[in-house]
Write an enzyme that holds these catalytic residues in place. Structure first.
Site, PDB file in Angstrom:
ATOM      1  N   CYS A  86     -26.268  -7.607  -8.886  1.00  0.00           N
ATOM      2  CA  CYS A  86     -25.933  -8.013 -10.249  1.00  0.00           C
ATOM      3  C   CYS A  86     -27.122  -7.758 -11.170  1.00  0.00           C
ATOM      4  CB  CYS A  86     -25.552  -9.490 -10.268  1.00  0.00           C
ATOM      5  SG  CYS A  86     -25.240 -10.161 -11.913  1.00  0.00           S
TER       6      CYS A  86
ATOM      7  N   GLN B 184       0.661  -6.543  -3.805  1.00  0.00           N
ATOM      8  CA  GLN B 184      -0.421  -6.814  -2.871  1.00  0.00           C
ATOM      9  C   GLN B 184      -1.576  -5.835  -3.070  1.00  0.00           C
ATOM     10  OE1 GLN B 184       2.727  -6.654   0.373  1.00  0.00           O
ATOM     11  NE2 GLN B 184       1.305  -8.070   1.329  1.00  0.00           N
TER      12      GLN B 184
ATOM     13  N   ASP C 157      -5.310  -1.696  -6.585  1.00  0.00           N
ATOM     14  CA  ASP C 157      -5.723  -0.436  -7.213  1.00  0.00           C
ATOM     15  C   ASP C 157      -5.475  -0.364  -8.713  1.00  0.00           C
ATOM     16  OD1 ASP C 157      -2.902   0.094  -7.378  1.00  0.00           O
ATOM     17  OD2 ASP C 157      -2.954   0.988  -5.373  1.00  0.00           O
TER      18      ASP C 157
ATOM     19  N   ALA D 108       0.810  -1.225   0.000  1.00  0.00           N
ATOM     20  CA  ALA D 108       0.000   0.000   0.000  1.00  0.00           C
ATOM     21  C   ALA D 108       0.838   1.268   0.000  1.00  0.00           C
ATOM     22  CB  ALA D 108      -0.942  -0.001   1.208  1.00  0.00           C
TER      23      ALA D 108
ATOM     24  N   HIS E 272      -3.576 -10.093  -4.863  1.00  0.00           N
ATOM     25  CA  HIS E 272      -4.861  -9.983  -4.162  1.00  0.00           C
ATOM     26  C   HIS E 272      -6.002  -9.561  -5.087  1.00  0.00           C
ATOM     27  CE1 HIS E 272      -2.507  -9.337  -0.131  1.00  0.00           C
ATOM     28  NE2 HIS E 272      -2.470 -10.566  -0.554  1.00  0.00           N
TER      29      HIS E 272
ATOM     30  N   ILE F 154       8.815   6.895  -0.691  1.00  0.00           N
ATOM     31  CA  ILE F 154       8.946   6.003  -1.841  1.00  0.00           C
ATOM     32  C   ILE F 154       9.026   6.761  -3.157  1.00  0.00           C
ATOM     33  CG2 ILE F 154       7.725   4.215  -3.156  1.00  0.00           C
ATOM     34  CD1 ILE F 154       6.764   3.144  -0.416  1.00  0.00           C
TER      35      ILE F 154
ATOM     36  N   CYS G 248     -23.526 -15.685 -10.297  1.00  0.00           N
ATOM     37  CA  CYS G 248     -23.335 -16.070 -11.700  1.00  0.00           C
ATOM     38  C   CYS G 248     -21.926 -15.825 -12.205  1.00  0.00           C
ATOM     39  CB  CYS G 248     -24.365 -15.379 -12.599  1.00  0.00           C
ATOM     40  SG  CYS G 248     -24.062 -13.609 -12.865  1.00  0.00           S
TER      41      CYS G 248
ATOM     42  N   THR H 139       0.259   5.563  -1.637  1.00  0.00           N
ATOM     43  CA  THR H 139      -0.253   6.642  -0.783  1.00  0.00           C
ATOM     44  C   THR H 139      -0.083   8.009  -1.444  1.00  0.00           C
ATOM     45  OG1 THR H 139       1.846   6.658   0.423  1.00  0.00           O
ATOM     46  CG2 THR H 139       0.044   5.395   1.382  1.00  0.00           C
TER      47      THR H 139
END
Length: 250
Positions: free
Chosen positions: A146, A93, A96, A14, A113, A230, A124, A18
């Site tokens: 749905c 992980q 997005d 994550a 994920h 980062i 369905c 950010t």
């Protein structure tokens, strides 16, 4: 004689997103710390059993705003790494979709994920865009069902209480075993089995570099730990890699 080019695996969490406006979940200021009850919104049992949980979950998706988020300098640095010609794969992980939207080829991105940019009917199995479901929420449907069969819609993500796709996990483990350089970026390395990929890489001889604001259980095993933001640290690290600072064993 030229140095052998390293095979690079990048595990992202994550923290890399950010700066794109998507909050983290497990960090000191993450969503789970601010509101521990929010975790049930992404836990499969309560989500399927309780319409109120689903209604709150749809509101959370609107507030997080992942659908409209844009890749940041961290994502783009990995695009530059791929375009350098060095063999690399991204194991993420995150759900997005920002690695794909940044310009990385889909074959180079393994979404451990799943992805939040699509939804799936639990009855369905029909998949449709998340943006369409959120538009229905905006239009007044607090828990859109749905349109094909009336079943419950859930994001195409691995919720708490669900297991990772075995084929995806096997592919990720094979990459971790084969790599020479393993970057763990923006992840606390606490969510298993994804976090265990760092261990797999180290045990098979890879050099581990951790880029994360907070300590991880693997810091002592890392060849280098980088605590800088980062969006600043990853472009600088990629520049070092493409300059040939990290060669593979002969």
């Amino acid at each position: 004689m030229n140095a052998k080019r390293p095979l690079i695996a990048v595990l992202t969490g994550a923290g890399i997103s950010t700066d794109s406006g998507i909050p983290d979940y497990r960090g000191p200021n993450g969503l789970w710390q601010r509101d521990p009850k929010a975790q049930e919104l992404v836990t499969i049992g309560p989500y399927l059993a309780d319409p109120d949980v689903r209604r709150r979950s749809w509101q959370l998706r609107k507030e997080v705003g992942a659908v409209g988020a844009e890749p940041n300098a961290g994502h783009l640095a990995l695009v530059e790494l791929e375009r350098s010609g060095l063999p690399m794969r991204v194991l993420t992980q995150n759900v997005d979709g920002l690695h794909r939207r940044s310009g990385l080829p889909e074959r180079k991105v393994l979404e451990l994920h799943g992805t939040a940019d699509r939804v799936q009917c639990v009855r369905c199995r029909l998949r449709t865009p998340m943006a369409e479901a959120l538009a229905r929420v905006d239009a007044g449907e607090p828990d859109p069902a749905c349109l094909a069969c009336g079943g419950v819609l859930k994001p195409c993500t691995v919720m708490f209480g669900e297991v990772l796709d075995e084929r995806v996990l096997a592919d990720a483990a094979a990459i971790a075993k084969a790599c020479d350089l393993f970057l763990a970026v923006g992840t606390l390395l606490q969510v298993h089995p994804a976090a265990g990929l760092a261990r797999v890489a180290v045990e098979h001889g890879a050099r581990l570099i951790v880029v994360n604001a907070d300590p991880t259980p693997y810091d002592d095993e890392a060849a280098e730990v980088i605590r800088e933001p980062i969006s600043q640290a990853l472009p600088a690290l990629v520049a070092r890699i493409t300059a040939g600072e990290f060669s593979a064993p002969a």
